[in-house]
Design an enzyme around this catalytic site. Structure first.
Site, PDB file in Angstrom:
ATOM      1  N   TYR A   1       0.848  -1.205   0.000  1.00  0.00           N
ATOM      2  CA  TYR A   1       0.000   0.000   0.000  1.00  0.00           C
ATOM      3  C   TYR A   1       0.882   1.253   0.000  1.00  0.00           C
ATOM      4  O   TYR A   1       1.139   1.841   1.059  1.00  0.00           O
ATOM      5  CB  TYR A   1      -0.893   0.017   1.242  1.00  0.00           C
ATOM      6  CG  TYR A   1      -1.804  -1.187   1.386  1.00  0.00           C
ATOM      7  CD1 TYR A   1      -2.810  -1.459   0.453  1.00  0.00           C
ATOM      8  CD2 TYR A   1      -1.681  -2.039   2.479  1.00  0.00           C
ATOM      9  CE1 TYR A   1      -3.641  -2.549   0.605  1.00  0.00           C
ATOM     10  CE2 TYR A   1      -2.514  -3.135   2.641  1.00  0.00           C
ATOM     11  CZ  TYR A   1      -3.497  -3.388   1.697  1.00  0.00           C
ATOM     12  OH  TYR A   1      -4.324  -4.463   1.848  1.00  0.00           O
TER      13      TYR A   1
ATOM     14  N   TRP B   1      -3.896   6.246   2.714  1.00  0.00           N
ATOM     15  CA  TRP B   1      -5.265   5.726   2.849  1.00  0.00           C
ATOM     16  C   TRP B   1      -5.998   6.535   3.920  1.00  0.00           C
ATOM     17  O   TRP B   1      -5.401   6.892   4.950  1.00  0.00           O
ATOM     18  CB  TRP B   1      -5.253   4.253   3.243  1.00  0.00           C
ATOM     19  CG  TRP B   1      -5.445   3.305   2.098  1.00  0.00           C
ATOM     20  CD1 TRP B   1      -6.569   2.623   1.784  1.00  0.00           C
ATOM     21  CD2 TRP B   1      -4.469   2.919   1.105  1.00  0.00           C
ATOM     22  NE1 TRP B   1      -6.372   1.849   0.659  1.00  0.00           N
ATOM     23  CE2 TRP B   1      -5.092   2.016   0.223  1.00  0.00           C
ATOM     24  CE3 TRP B   1      -3.139   3.270   0.861  1.00  0.00           C
ATOM     25  CZ2 TRP B   1      -4.435   1.446  -0.866  1.00  0.00           C
ATOM     26  CZ3 TRP B   1      -2.486   2.710  -0.217  1.00  0.00           C
ATOM     27  CH2 TRP B   1      -3.133   1.811  -1.068  1.00  0.00           C
TER      28      TRP B   1
ATOM     29  N   TRP C   1      -8.759   6.120   6.284  1.00  0.00           N
ATOM     30  CA  TRP C   1      -8.946   5.821   7.714  1.00  0.00           C
ATOM     31  C   TRP C   1      -7.666   5.320   8.360  1.00  0.00           C
ATOM     32  O   TRP C   1      -7.485   5.464   9.567  1.00  0.00           O
ATOM     33  CB  TRP C   1     -10.172   4.960   7.976  1.00  0.00           C
ATOM     34  CG  TRP C   1     -10.205   3.495   7.683  1.00  0.00           C
ATOM     35  CD1 TRP C   1      -9.696   2.838   6.606  1.00  0.00           C
ATOM     36  CD2 TRP C   1     -10.845   2.487   8.507  1.00  0.00           C
ATOM     37  NE1 TRP C   1      -9.979   1.505   6.682  1.00  0.00           N
ATOM     38  CE2 TRP C   1     -10.687   1.253   7.835  1.00  0.00           C
ATOM     39  CE3 TRP C   1     -11.540   2.498   9.700  1.00  0.00           C
ATOM     40  CZ2 TRP C   1     -11.198   0.059   8.343  1.00  0.00           C
ATOM     41  CZ3 TRP C   1     -12.054   1.313  10.212  1.00  0.00           C
ATOM     42  CH2 TRP C   1     -11.883   0.106   9.540  1.00  0.00           C
TER      43      TRP C   1
ATOM     44  N   TYR D   1       0.945  -0.866  -7.314  1.00  0.00           N
ATOM     45  CA  TYR D   1      -0.424  -0.995  -6.804  1.00  0.00           C
ATOM     46  C   TYR D   1      -1.421  -0.968  -7.959  1.00  0.00           C
ATOM     47  O   TYR D   1      -1.283  -0.192  -8.897  1.00  0.00           O
ATOM     48  CB  TYR D   1      -0.747   0.162  -5.843  1.00  0.00           C
ATOM     49  CG  TYR D   1      -2.154   0.083  -5.281  1.00  0.00           C
ATOM     50  CD1 TYR D   1      -2.428  -0.726  -4.182  1.00  0.00           C
ATOM     51  CD2 TYR D   1      -3.202   0.798  -5.861  1.00  0.00           C
ATOM     52  CE1 TYR D   1      -3.709  -0.818  -3.679  1.00  0.00           C
ATOM     53  CE2 TYR D   1      -4.493   0.703  -5.367  1.00  0.00           C
ATOM     54  CZ  TYR D   1      -4.743  -0.101  -4.273  1.00  0.00           C
ATOM     55  OH  TYR D   1      -6.010  -0.197  -3.776  1.00  0.00           O
TER      56      TYR D   1
ATOM     57  N   ASP E   1     -12.759  -4.918   3.067  1.00  0.00           N
ATOM     58  CA  ASP E   1     -12.890  -5.149   1.634  1.00  0.00           C
ATOM     59  C   ASP E   1     -13.647  -6.412   1.206  1.00  0.00           C
ATOM     60  O   ASP E   1     -14.547  -6.344   0.397  1.00  0.00           O
ATOM     61  CB  ASP E   1     -11.507  -5.188   0.984  1.00  0.00           C
ATOM     62  CG  ASP E   1     -10.712  -3.914   1.237  1.00  0.00           C
ATOM     63  OD1 ASP E   1     -11.110  -3.109   2.104  1.00  0.00           O
ATOM     64  OD2 ASP E   1      -9.690  -3.715   0.572  1.00  0.00           O
TER      65      ASP E   1
ATOM     66  N   TYR F   1      -8.144 -12.233   5.146  1.00  0.00           N
ATOM     67  CA  TYR F   1      -8.422 -10.799   5.180  1.00  0.00           C
ATOM     68  C   TYR F   1      -9.574 -10.463   6.124  1.00  0.00           C
ATOM     69  O   TYR F   1      -9.428 -10.589   7.328  1.00  0.00           O
ATOM     70  CB  TYR F   1      -8.715 -10.400   3.745  1.00  0.00           C
ATOM     71  CG  TYR F   1      -8.242  -9.058   3.241  1.00  0.00           C
ATOM     72  CD1 TYR F   1      -7.156  -8.391   3.760  1.00  0.00           C
ATOM     73  CD2 TYR F   1      -8.933  -8.460   2.183  1.00  0.00           C
ATOM     74  CE1 TYR F   1      -6.755  -7.169   3.235  1.00  0.00           C
ATOM     75  CE2 TYR F   1      -8.534  -7.253   1.647  1.00  0.00           C
ATOM     76  CZ  TYR F   1      -7.442  -6.598   2.171  1.00  0.00           C
ATOM     77  OH  TYR F   1      -7.068  -5.411   1.647  1.00  0.00           O
TER      78      TYR F   1
ATOM     79  N   GLU G   1      -0.489  -6.885   9.395  1.00  0.00           N
ATOM     80  CA  GLU G   1      -1.718  -6.226   8.937  1.00  0.00           C
ATOM     81  C   GLU G   1      -2.923  -6.806   9.679  1.00  0.00           C
ATOM     82  O   GLU G   1      -3.801  -6.072  10.111  1.00  0.00           O
ATOM     83  CB  GLU G   1      -1.863  -6.428   7.420  1.00  0.00           C
ATOM     84  CG  GLU G   1      -3.017  -5.653   6.808  1.00  0.00           C
ATOM     85  CD  GLU G   1      -3.090  -5.801   5.291  1.00  0.00           C
ATOM     86  OE1 GLU G   1      -2.323  -6.608   4.728  1.00  0.00           O
ATOM     87  OE2 GLU G   1      -3.915  -5.091   4.670  1.00  0.00           O
TER      88      GLU G   1
HETATM   89  C1  GLC Z   1      -7.116  -2.778   2.892  1.00  0.00           C
HETATM   90  C2  GLC Z   1      -8.071  -2.718   4.076  1.00  0.00           C
HETATM   91  C3  GLC Z   1      -8.493  -1.288   4.316  1.00  0.00           C
HETATM   92  C4  GLC Z   1      -7.258  -0.427   4.505  1.00  0.00           C
HETATM   93  C5  GLC Z   1      -6.238  -0.599   3.373  1.00  0.00           C
HETATM   94  C6  GLC Z   1      -4.892   0.045   3.674  1.00  0.00           C
HETATM   95  O1  GLC Z   1      -7.717  -2.355   1.718  1.00  0.00           O
HETATM   96  O2  GLC Z   1      -9.187  -3.532   3.866  1.00  0.00           O
HETATM   97  O3  GLC Z   1      -9.321  -1.195   5.440  1.00  0.00           O
HETATM   98  O4  GLC Z   1      -7.603   0.907   4.609  1.00  0.00           O
HETATM   99  O5  GLC Z   1      -5.993  -1.967   3.156  1.00  0.00           O
HETATM  100  O6  GLC Z   1      -4.361  -0.432   4.874  1.00  0.00           O
END
Ligand code: GLC
Length: 425
Positions: free
Chosen positions: A29, A33, A35, A81, A163, A348, A392
């Protein structure tokens, strides 16, 4: 012990710090992001208060004109990504996705304000941020609840932050996958494919993105046009709590009109949440708005609603439900009930335990006279860290680390729990 963990967690956060924002983890990632950032700010607030505010300021700087705050901000190009900016095509100067994520920023801001010693500085920063967060909340109730029910819907599973939850399976059945452009997933090169969503689910995710793109990312149209339209109790719970926190903060800033608007949204949302109570399961469950019925999927989304200061009888029932889940796994709180046929301990959001959700549930239960269960959840969270590091997410049976490693928000939660919740380590 706890100081060593705090130091390690800080090292993880600093390793993922890109100056004005953090990436969730290197590789898997590589952008900001939504949240993740707001929750990571809580971790920063214990060792660098200025940096904590900057994290939220960067996020809110990329708010759309209609009030929506996007789920990813693509600050720097990165081919590692998929789907990247060329798939989303949202035509922003700094590219973003066109969907949102759980509105946890208001909740985080309340904590930053409370913890900032120099209140003049805090008020100055808040005065700029609060109207933006409030505009985001108003956007939710306008564009994601057009019939004014008090509950907002998500139109893409990624918006929920959970997700590939079992909660979305039924809704995704209504998503056609014909006609999507061929694509190559990148997530499975960074993480074990057995820990990630399936290819079939990915096709649905991409179909929805292409479909919304075809509608010009016009939020006035997307809710009614989407074949996927789900009301998630956890997502609404976070929004309700953030509206309450914005109302409190607006009072501190001397803005009674913002305060009363925010309070009214929270009050209406909290009353409407009651319609998602599932008496058979003893928890809240998702409502499939596209199909018009309450689902029976026993996921953590219904437990996460505890963050919304729900009625004490509901909080008590949620604590009992979590106690039941504790008999079915080794580490609270599994993202799906282990006795349900769809449970998958590694995949997940279909079973694994996530520290951020644990923290939010514990935060809510602690305020609703369920302190014992809150402490139990936090203690399990720390057991996971001690066993498996800053992953994670974790297998709720074995505690095995899953997904990406050196994860920012997991580290942030460890700092938050140890510094704040005073759990003996
Ligand atoms: C995944 C998670 C999501 C989070 C992202 C980055 O998509 O499901 O909640 O924000 O990863 O960590």
């Amino acid at each position: 012990m706890s100081q060593a963990l705090i130091d390690q967690a800080r090292g993880v956060m600093e390793g993922n710090d890109r100056g004005t924002y953090t990436v969730p983890t290197h590789g898997l990632y590589p952008f900001q992001w939504n949240w993740d950032s707001a929750l990571s700010a809580l971790g920063f607030s214990h060792f660098d208060m200025d940096r904590a505010w900057v994290e939220v300021e960067t996020l809110m700087a990329h708010q759309w004109d209609d009030g929506m705050v996007p789920h990813i901000i693509f600050h720097e190009p990165d081919d590692g990504y998929f789907p990247g900016p060329n798939v989303w095509q949202t035509r922003r100067d700094v590219p973003t996705t066109g969907i949102t994520q759980p509105a946890v920023a208001g909740f985080a801001l309340r904590k930053l304000y409370d913890r900032t010693e120099d209140k003049a500085v805090a008020r100055e920063r808040l005065a700029k941020l609060l109207p933006k967060v409030h505009a985001w909340h108003k956007w939710f109730y306008r564009d994601r609840d057009p019939k004014s029910t008090g509950l907002v819907a998500i139109i893409h599973p990624w918006e929920s932050g959970r997700d590939n939850s079992v909660d979305w399976d039924e809704g995704l059945d209504a998503v056609p996958i014909e006609g999507i452009a061929p694509f190559t997933r990148r997530d499975t090169t960074h993480a074990n494919p057995d820990h990630r969503p399936s290819d079939e689910q990915y096709k649905c995710y991409i179909w929805l993105v292409e479909y919304f793109r075809g509608l010009g990312w016009d939020n006035a149209k997307l809710h009614d046009a989407s074949p996927f339209c789900l009301v998630d109790p956890g997502f609404n719970g976070i929004l309700i709590r953030s509206c309450d926190d914005v109302a409190d903060l607006a009072e501190f800033l001397g803005d009674p009109s913002m305060a009363s608007e925010a309070r009214a949204m929270a009050t209406k949302g909290r009353a409407a949440l009651e319609s998602l109570w599932n008496p058979t399961l003893g928890q809240y469950t998702c409502y499939n708005r596209a199909a018009g019925h309450l689902q029976d999927t026993p996921s953590i989304g219904g437990l996460l609603a505890a963050i919304a200061d729900v009625p004490h009888a509901r909080a008590d029932a949620l604590a009992r439900r979590i106690a039941l889940l504790a008999e079915r796994c080794g580490y609270l709180v599994p993202s799906h009930d282990p006795i349900d046929g769809a449970f998958d301990s590694l995949r997940y959001w279909r079973g694994p335990t996530w520290l951020i959700v644990n923290y939010l549930i514990a935060e809510g239960l602690g305020r609703s006279e369920q302190g014992a269960m809150a402490q139990r959840i936090l203690a399990d969270s720390l057991r996971l860290i001690e066993k498996s590091g800053f992953a994670e997410y974790y297998d709720p049976n074995s505690g095995e680390p899953c997904g990406g490693g050196d994860f920012t928000w997991t580290a942030a939660m460890v700092i938050e729990i140890l510094k704040n919740q005073k759990v003996p380590a």
